[in-house]
Design an enzyme around this catalytic site. Structure first.
Site, PDB file in Angstrom:
ATOM      1  N   SER A  17       0.802  -1.218   0.000  1.00 28.60           N
ATOM      2  CA  SER A  17       0.000   0.000   0.000  1.00 28.60           C
ATOM      3  C   SER A  17       0.844   1.281   0.000  1.00 28.60           C
ATOM      4  O   SER A  17       0.495   2.232  -0.710  1.00 28.60           O
ATOM      5  CB  SER A  17      -0.978  -0.005   1.174  1.00 28.60           C
ATOM      6  N   THR A  62      -5.924  -3.313   7.470  1.00 23.36           N
ATOM      7  CA  THR A  62      -5.851  -4.654   6.902  1.00 23.36           C
ATOM      8  C   THR A  62      -5.839  -5.696   8.010  1.00 23.36           C
ATOM      9  O   THR A  62      -6.062  -5.364   9.190  1.00 23.36           O
ATOM     10  CB  THR A  62      -4.657  -4.756   5.913  1.00 23.36           C
ATOM     11  N   LYS A  66      -9.943  -5.340  10.536  1.00 15.88           N
ATOM     12  CA  LYS A  66     -11.068  -4.716   9.831  1.00 15.88           C
ATOM     13  C   LYS A  66     -12.349  -4.654  10.678  1.00 15.88           C
ATOM     14  O   LYS A  66     -13.139  -3.724  10.546  1.00 15.88           O
ATOM     15  CB  LYS A  66     -11.333  -5.430   8.504  1.00 15.88           C
ATOM     16  N   ASP A 102     -13.214  -2.546  -0.489  1.00 14.95           N
ATOM     17  CA  ASP A 102     -12.748  -3.840  -1.011  1.00 14.95           C
ATOM     18  C   ASP A 102     -13.646  -4.371  -2.134  1.00 14.95           C
ATOM     19  O   ASP A 102     -13.157  -4.832  -3.168  1.00 14.95           O
ATOM     20  CB  ASP A 102     -12.698  -4.884   0.106  1.00 14.95           C
ATOM     21  N   GLY A 127     -15.958 -19.298   0.289  1.00 14.85           N
ATOM     22  CA  GLY A 127     -15.619 -18.722   1.591  1.00 14.85           C
ATOM     23  C   GLY A 127     -16.823 -17.991   2.165  1.00 14.85           C
ATOM     24  O   GLY A 127     -17.706 -17.538   1.421  1.00 14.85           O
ATOM     25  N   GLY A 130     -15.001 -12.773   6.533  1.00 13.52           N
ATOM     26  CA  GLY A 130     -15.075 -11.343   6.274  1.00 13.52           C
ATOM     27  C   GLY A 130     -14.760 -10.975   4.835  1.00 13.52           C
ATOM     28  O   GLY A 130     -15.378 -10.065   4.263  1.00 13.52           O
ATOM     29  N   LYS A 156     -22.264 -21.528   7.591  1.00 11.78           N
ATOM     30  CA  LYS A 156     -21.835 -20.119   7.484  1.00 11.78           C
ATOM     31  C   LYS A 156     -22.256 -19.531   6.134  1.00 11.78           C
ATOM     32  O   LYS A 156     -22.637 -18.363   6.047  1.00 11.78           O
ATOM     33  CB  LYS A 156     -20.319 -20.012   7.665  1.00 11.78           C
TER      34      LYS A 156
END
Ligand code: ATR
Length: 274
Positions: A17, A62, A66, A102, A127, A130, A156
């Site tokens: 970054s 990051t 978060k 994001d 996935g 988050g 989930k």
């Protein structure tokens, strides 16, 4: 006085970054500095407040902070609320504002850099943590033909499906385990699991990649990730890692802070080459 920005995480030493934002600042003629801050696991808020006291104007957040950033923000954007995670903090006299760039970064990379329009596409999102949560709403906004949420722990994925059902509009959203993907085909498969970090790939059945399909890993690194290696072996036509997403989310953060939108293509090309 030069405005100060930073990325905060743990670990942080290998973050790209600072290079990305330095390139954006050069390109747009903005006077700012951008540093990397390592915070101890239980020292996130203290590190943020110290940076604000030292004149900090904004931060990228990051792993693993978060959710902490989401909790710390006094006000939050709608997309941060949907993601329940914050990757961009804006500091002003009004206090700490949290946003999440994001998802937009992913959609911009797919559309702008990889030339993949998502409308009408069958999307598979792997996935249910988050990273996956943060991109669901921006993906749905592109009006894909369908969105399938697949996770090692099926419950989930089901919970995410229920949560986002009201935002799905006409797009069918379903949830399943990896085995249940057998016999189905997708135009785009996005890996938002943490499997790559353990040098593993989600165990996906053969035959899920439609002709011309793209396999996308939100993680990036040197060479192909385990997920991308498996996707190539299973016949995905195109492969992409998450480096473009990183640059695009950074550009959106830069815009939130500075009101100027940097061109990403030269920065992406320069950093990939370097
Ligand atoms: P993040 O914020 O990066 O999404 P997370 O909330 O810990 O991190 O979620 C990690 C995700 O990666 C989960 O979906 C997890 O699957 P489970 O819900 O079954 O735990 C997934 N994951 C991690 N390692 C994996 C592996 N080796 N194979 C497949 N999925 C994996």
């Amino acid at each position: 006085m030069t405005d100060r920005y930073a990325v905060i995480g743990n670990p942080i030493a290998h973050s790209k970054s600072p290079q990305i934002h330095a390139a954006f600042a050069r390109e747009t003629g903005q006077d700012l500095t951008y540093e990397a801050i390592l915070a101890p696991a239980n020292g996130f808020e203290q590190a943020v407040r110290a940076f604000i006291a030292a004149g900090g104007k904004g931060m990228n957040v990051t792993v693993p902070f978060k959710l902490d950033a989401y909790r710390l923000a006094a006000t939050r954007s709608a997309r941060a609320e949907a993601a329940k995670a914050v990757n961009t903090l804006v500091f002003s006299a009004r206090g700490i504002h949290g946003d999440n760039t994001d998802g937009l970064g992913l959609v911009a990379d797919l559309g702008r850099n990889l030339g993949l329009g998502l409308a009408g596409k069958r999307i598979l999102l792997l996935g249910a943590g988050g990273a996956a949560r943060g991109v669901i709403l921006p993906l749905l906004e592109q009006q894909p033909a369908s969105l399938t949420l697949a996770n090692r722990t099926v419950e989930k994925a089901r919970a995410l499906q229920l949560e986002f059902a009201p935002s799905a509009g006409a797009c069918p959203v379903d949830a399943c385990g990896f085995d249940e993907l057998a016999g189905r085909q997708f135009d785009l498969a996005i890996n938002a699991t943490a499997a790559s970090l353990a040098d593993e790939a989600p165990a996906l059945p053969q035959g899920i990649y439609a002709p011309g399909s793209l396999a996308y890993d939100m993680v990036y690194g040197k060479g192909l990730t385990p997920f991308l290696r498996a996707a190539r072996a299973q016949g995905a036509a195109h492969l992409a890692d998450g480096f473009g997403m990183l640059v695009e989310q950074a550009a959106e953060s830069f815009f939130l802070w500075r009101g100027v939108r940097p061109a990403t293509a030269p920065v992406l090309a320069g950093l990939r080459a370097g």
